[in-house]
Motif scaffolding. Structure first.
Motif, PDB file in Angstrom:
ATOM      1  N   PRO A 194       2.754 -29.957  37.254  1.00 26.07           N
ATOM      2  CA  PRO A 194       3.325 -29.002  38.195  1.00 26.07           C
ATOM      3  C   PRO A 194       2.723 -27.622  37.968  1.00 26.07           C
ATOM      4  O   PRO A 194       2.439 -27.237  36.832  1.00 26.07           O
ATOM      5  CB  PRO A 194       4.818 -29.013  37.856  1.00 26.07           C
ATOM      6  CG  PRO A 194       4.849 -29.371  36.403  1.00 26.07           C
ATOM      7  CD  PRO A 194       3.687 -30.294  36.179  1.00 26.07           C
ATOM      8  N   VAL A 195       2.481 -26.906  39.066  1.00 29.31           N
ATOM      9  CA  VAL A 195       2.017 -25.523  38.972  1.00 29.31           C
ATOM     10  C   VAL A 195       2.876 -24.660  39.887  1.00 29.31           C
ATOM     11  O   VAL A 195       3.434 -25.138  40.875  1.00 29.31           O
ATOM     12  CB  VAL A 195       0.519 -25.369  39.339  1.00 29.31           C
ATOM     13  CG1 VAL A 195      -0.358 -26.195  38.421  1.00 29.31           C
ATOM     14  CG2 VAL A 195       0.242 -25.703  40.788  1.00 29.31           C
ATOM     15  N   GLU A 196       2.979 -23.394  39.522  1.00 31.78           N
ATOM     16  CA  GLU A 196       3.722 -22.423  40.324  1.00 31.78           C
ATOM     17  C   GLU A 196       2.780 -21.319  40.768  1.00 31.78           C
ATOM     18  O   GLU A 196       2.032 -20.768  39.951  1.00 31.78           O
ATOM     19  CB  GLU A 196       4.863 -21.832  39.495  1.00 31.78           C
ATOM     20  CG  GLU A 196       5.696 -20.811  40.247  1.00 31.78           C
ATOM     21  CD  GLU A 196       6.854 -20.273  39.412  1.00 31.78           C
ATOM     22  OE1 GLU A 196       7.474 -19.288  39.852  1.00 31.78           O
ATOM     23  OE2 GLU A 196       7.135 -20.823  38.329  1.00 31.78           O
ATOM     24  N   ILE A 197       2.814 -20.996  42.053  1.00 28.29           N
ATOM     25  CA  ILE A 197       1.998 -19.900  42.570  1.00 28.29           C
ATOM     26  C   ILE A 197       2.604 -18.591  42.061  1.00 28.29           C
ATOM     27  O   ILE A 197       3.799 -18.337  42.250  1.00 28.29           O
ATOM     28  CB  ILE A 197       1.982 -19.895  44.122  1.00 28.29           C
ATOM     29  CG1 ILE A 197       1.598 -21.268  44.690  1.00 28.29           C
ATOM     30  CG2 ILE A 197       1.065 -18.783  44.642  1.00 28.29           C
ATOM     31  CD1 ILE A 197       0.303 -21.839  44.218  1.00 28.29           C
ATOM     32  N   ILE A 198       1.778 -17.770  41.394  1.00 28.39           N
ATOM     33  CA  ILE A 198       2.296 -16.512  40.842  1.00 28.39           C
ATOM     34  C   ILE A 198       1.645 -15.276  41.444  1.00 28.39           C
ATOM     35  O   ILE A 198       2.122 -14.166  41.229  1.00 28.39           O
ATOM     36  CB  ILE A 198       2.178 -16.463  39.304  1.00 28.39           C
ATOM     37  CG1 ILE A 198       0.727 -16.504  38.855  1.00 28.39           C
ATOM     38  CG2 ILE A 198       3.009 -17.595  38.679  1.00 28.39           C
ATOM     39  CD1 ILE A 198       0.537 -16.128  37.401  1.00 28.39           C
ATOM     40  N   ARG A 199       0.568 -15.459  42.193  1.00 30.82           N
ATOM     41  CA  ARG A 199      -0.074 -14.306  42.832  1.00 30.82           C
ATOM     42  C   ARG A 199      -0.789 -14.776  44.093  1.00 30.82           C
ATOM     43  O   ARG A 199      -1.466 -15.803  44.099  1.00 30.82           O
ATOM     44  CB  ARG A 199      -1.061 -13.644  41.898  1.00 30.82           C
ATOM     45  CG  ARG A 199      -1.727 -12.401  42.490  1.00 30.82           C
ATOM     46  CD  ARG A 199      -2.371 -11.570  41.393  1.00 30.82           C
ATOM     47  NE  ARG A 199      -3.123 -10.457  41.906  1.00 30.82           N
ATOM     48  CZ  ARG A 199      -2.621  -9.273  42.217  1.00 30.82           C
ATOM     49  NH1 ARG A 199      -1.320  -9.056  42.072  1.00 30.82           N
ATOM     50  NH2 ARG A 199      -3.373  -8.292  42.667  1.00 30.82           N
ATOM     51  N   ARG A 200      -0.623 -13.982  45.148  1.00 31.61           N
ATOM     52  CA  ARG A 200      -1.310 -14.255  46.408  1.00 31.61           C
ATOM     53  C   ARG A 200      -1.547 -12.923  47.110  1.00 31.61           C
ATOM     54  O   ARG A 200      -0.621 -12.324  47.643  1.00 31.61           O
ATOM     55  CB  ARG A 200      -0.483 -15.181  47.290  1.00 31.61           C
ATOM     56  CG  ARG A 200      -1.203 -15.548  48.574  1.00 31.61           C
ATOM     57  CD  ARG A 200      -0.339 -16.380  49.498  1.00 31.61           C
ATOM     58  NE  ARG A 200      -1.065 -16.669  50.719  1.00 31.61           N
ATOM     59  CZ  ARG A 200      -1.425 -17.875  51.116  1.00 31.61           C
ATOM     60  NH1 ARG A 200      -1.111 -18.931  50.398  1.00 31.61           N
ATOM     61  NH2 ARG A 200      -2.087 -18.040  52.240  1.00 31.61           N
ATOM     62  N   VAL A 201      -2.774 -12.471  47.050  1.00 31.55           N
ATOM     63  CA  VAL A 201      -3.198 -11.278  47.779  1.00 31.55           C
ATOM     64  C   VAL A 201      -4.249 -11.776  48.765  1.00 31.55           C
ATOM     65  O   VAL A 201      -5.348 -12.180  48.356  1.00 31.55           O
ATOM     66  CB  VAL A 201      -3.784 -10.197  46.834  1.00 31.55           C
ATOM     67  CG1 VAL A 201      -4.268  -8.997  47.640  1.00 31.55           C
ATOM     68  CG2 VAL A 201      -2.763  -9.782  45.786  1.00 31.55           C
ATOM     69  N   GLU A 202      -3.889 -11.795  50.034  1.00 27.26           N
ATOM     70  CA  GLU A 202      -4.715 -12.415  51.060  1.00 27.26           C
ATOM     71  C   GLU A 202      -6.187 -12.033  50.950  1.00 27.26           C
ATOM     72  O   GLU A 202      -6.537 -10.858  50.845  1.00 27.26           O
ATOM     73  CB  GLU A 202      -4.199 -12.042  52.460  1.00 27.26           C
ATOM     74  CG  GLU A 202      -2.801 -12.569  52.763  1.00 27.26           C
ATOM     75  CD  GLU A 202      -2.701 -14.082  52.752  1.00 27.26           C
ATOM     76  OE1 GLU A 202      -3.524 -14.757  53.394  1.00 27.26           O
ATOM     77  OE2 GLU A 202      -1.780 -14.603  52.094  1.00 27.26           O
TER      78      GLU A 202
END
Length: 166
Positions: free
Chosen positions: A82-90
């Motif tokens: 399992p992984v969790e998204i921790i950063r998303r800068v388009e």
């Protein structure tokens, strides 16, 4: 000094990164990087996976806090991570952590930068803390996982480049 991401540890066990220039616009490379369910097309270890449902009952889509379960296979062994998204800068920065922030084992990060009409893509792997398997099997397991990460990272970048430049 680089920005600290959620789950930051002051002294990671080890890290590795590599960059590749891709003759495709940032937006096209971004679409690939954020499509975790497609990683099986490019990775030498990941064979695909699926988005987990959130508290609202809806499947994740790659936003911060969403969870994804990657299915991996190497040397005849198959496992889910399992992984969790921790950063998303388009169109710039996408990161997820194996085990989610709860276990905070490995940070995978993709950073994109315009390069003329193309994109420089940097993929990073940071072992933040040892997994239970690494603790059980010692340095041999740590070295094995680090080697796998390096070869998988190189294969993923090369395959993403080939796919994006078609």
């Amino acid at each position: 000094m680089s920005e600290q991401l959620p789950g930051h540890v002051d002294d990671p066990v080890m890290s590795y990164s590599e960059s590749i220039d891709i003759d495709a616009p940032v937006s096209s490379v971004w679409d690939m990087v954020t499509s975790l369910e497609r990683y099986g097309e490019w990775s030498s270890e990941n064979t695909g996976g699926y988005w987990r449902k959130g508290p609202d009952g809806e499947s994740g889509t790659g936003q911060v806090g969403d969870m994804f379960v990657g299915v991996n296979k190497r040397d005849g062994q198959e496992w889910k991570a399992p992984v969790e998204i921790i950063r998303r800068v388009e169109n710039e920065d996408f990161a997820f952590v194996t085990g989610g922030l709860e276990y905070n084992i490995v940070l995978w990060r993709y950073q994109l930068a315009p390069m003329g009409d193309g994109t420089t893509l940097t993929e990073s792997w940071t072992l933040r803390q040892l997994s239970p398997r690494m603790l059980e099997h010692g340095q041999k397991e740590v070295d094995y996982r680090a080697h796998n990460a390096r070869t998988s990272l190189q294969a993923t970048l090369a395959a993403m480049k080939a796919a994006a430049e078609v």
